[in-house]
Scaffold this motif. Structure first.
Motif, short mmCIF file in Angstrom:
data_model
loop_
_atom_site.label_atom_id
_atom_site.label_comp_id
_atom_site.label_asym_id
_atom_site.label_seq_id
_atom_site.Cartn_x
_atom_site.Cartn_y
_atom_site.Cartn_z
N LEU A 63 0.83 -1.21 0.00
CA LEU A 63 0.00 0.00 0.00
C LEU A 63 0.87 1.26 0.00
O LEU A 63 0.57 2.23 -0.70
N GLU A 64 1.95 1.23 0.75
CA GLU A 64 2.86 2.37 0.78
C GLU A 64 3.49 2.60 -0.61
O GLU A 64 3.62 3.75 -1.05
N ALA A 65 3.85 1.54 -1.29
CA ALA A 65 4.42 1.66 -2.64
C ALA A 65 3.38 2.19 -3.62
O ALA A 65 3.69 3.03 -4.47
N ILE A 66 2.14 1.71 -3.51
CA ILE A 66 1.07 2.18 -4.40
C ILE A 66 0.81 3.67 -4.15
O ILE A 66 0.62 4.44 -5.10
N LYS A 67 0.82 4.07 -2.90
CA LYS A 67 0.64 5.50 -2.59
C LYS A 67 1.77 6.33 -3.17
O LYS A 67 1.55 7.44 -3.66
N PHE A 68 2.99 5.81 -3.15
CA PHE A 68 4.11 6.50 -3.77
C PHE A 68 3.85 6.68 -5.27
O PHE A 68 4.08 7.75 -5.83
N ILE A 69 3.36 5.62 -5.92
CA ILE A 69 3.05 5.70 -7.36
C ILE A 69 2.00 6.78 -7.61
O ILE A 69 2.12 7.59 -8.53
N CYS A 70 0.96 6.81 -6.77
CA CYS A 70 -0.16 7.75 -6.96
C CYS A 70 0.23 9.20 -6.69
O CYS A 70 -0.30 10.11 -7.33
N LYS A 71 1.10 9.41 -5.74
CA LYS A 71 1.45 10.78 -5.36
C LYS A 71 2.73 11.24 -6.05
O LYS A 71 2.70 12.10 -6.93
N ASP A 72 3.85 10.69 -5.66
CA ASP A 72 5.15 11.19 -6.12
C ASP A 72 5.47 10.81 -7.56
O ASP A 72 5.85 11.67 -8.36
N GLN A 81 -1.20 14.63 -9.01
CA GLN A 81 -1.39 13.32 -8.38
C GLN A 81 -2.57 12.60 -9.02
O GLN A 81 -3.40 13.21 -9.69
N ILE A 82 -2.64 11.30 -8.77
CA ILE A 82 -3.81 10.52 -9.18
C ILE A 82 -5.01 11.10 -8.46
O ILE A 82 -4.93 11.49 -7.29
N ASP A 83 -6.15 11.18 -9.12
CA ASP A 83 -7.34 11.77 -8.51
C ASP A 83 -8.01 10.86 -7.49
O ASP A 83 -8.59 11.34 -6.53
N ASN A 84 -7.93 9.56 -7.70
CA ASN A 84 -8.65 8.64 -6.82
C ASN A 84 -7.94 7.29 -6.79
O ASN A 84 -7.51 6.79 -7.82
N LEU A 85 -7.82 6.73 -5.59
CA LEU A 85 -7.25 5.40 -5.41
C LEU A 85 -8.23 4.56 -4.63
O LEU A 85 -8.70 4.97 -3.57
#
Length: 180
Positions: A63-72, A81-85
């Motif tokens: 989940l932390e890696a996916i959040k990195f993909i979506c934000k950074d 950033q990605i609008d929705n996860l």
């Protein structure tokens, strides 16, 4: 200061890659063209994630890696950033970008695609347009798959375009699928 490439150059390169693979190299084999375009994206994503995570500690969970993909990661590529996860907490993630930059300039000539058939011309044109636009999405799918692979998350990535320029990317963590 990091090295940057003009957005218009990247869009032009993507257009030429898709055109070359779909119209010349694999003109009669769109599935091979799609795989090759995705493979190029995979290499780009793998290298970019290596560069963007060089000074970071390893991620503790998926989940932390996916959040990195979506934000950074997404911010580095698309300046937002990605609008929705969304996730089902079982290895499936849906990333939604309501204004995907690489699709925002897409235009389709409906007049040349609707000739010579007894079917509804608007339905045929929409189908061909969706197929053509879909070819452009194999590259960003490959980028995401390559980035996540580099972060230790093997996955399958697919894209859905229900209304341009919105795009949904479906990530299926293959490690979790086979471990249960």
């Amino acid at each position: 200061m990091g090295r940057e490439v003009s957005e218009s150059c990247v869009e032009s390169l993507l257009t030429e890659i898709v055109s070359s693979y779909c119209n010349h190299f694999y003109a009669n084999k769109p599935e091979l063209a799609a795989r090759r375009i995705e493979a190029i994206g995979y290499q780009v994503g793998h290298q970019l994630s290596e560069r963007y995570t060089m000074d970071r500690p390893r991620f503790s969970d998926h989940l932390e890696a996916i959040k990195f993909i979506c934000k950074d990661f997404w911010s580095e590529l698309f300046k937002k950033q990605i609008d929705n996860l969304k996730t089902n907490h079982k290895g499936t993630f849906v990333l939604q970008d309501s204004r995907f930059r690489w699709l925002s300039h897409m235009s389709i000539d409906l007049s040349s695609e609707s000739s010579g058939s007894a079917q509804d011309p608007s339905t045929m044109a929409e189908s061909k347009a969706a197929q053509a636009t879909g070819m452009y999405l194999y590259f960003p799918c490959g980028i995401i798959r390559g980035a996540l692979s580099n972060l230790g998350i093997p996955c399958a990535v697919s894209a859905d375009i229900s209304s341009l320029p919105a795009c949904k990317l479906l990530l299926l963590n293959t490690l979790r699928c086979f471990s249960r």
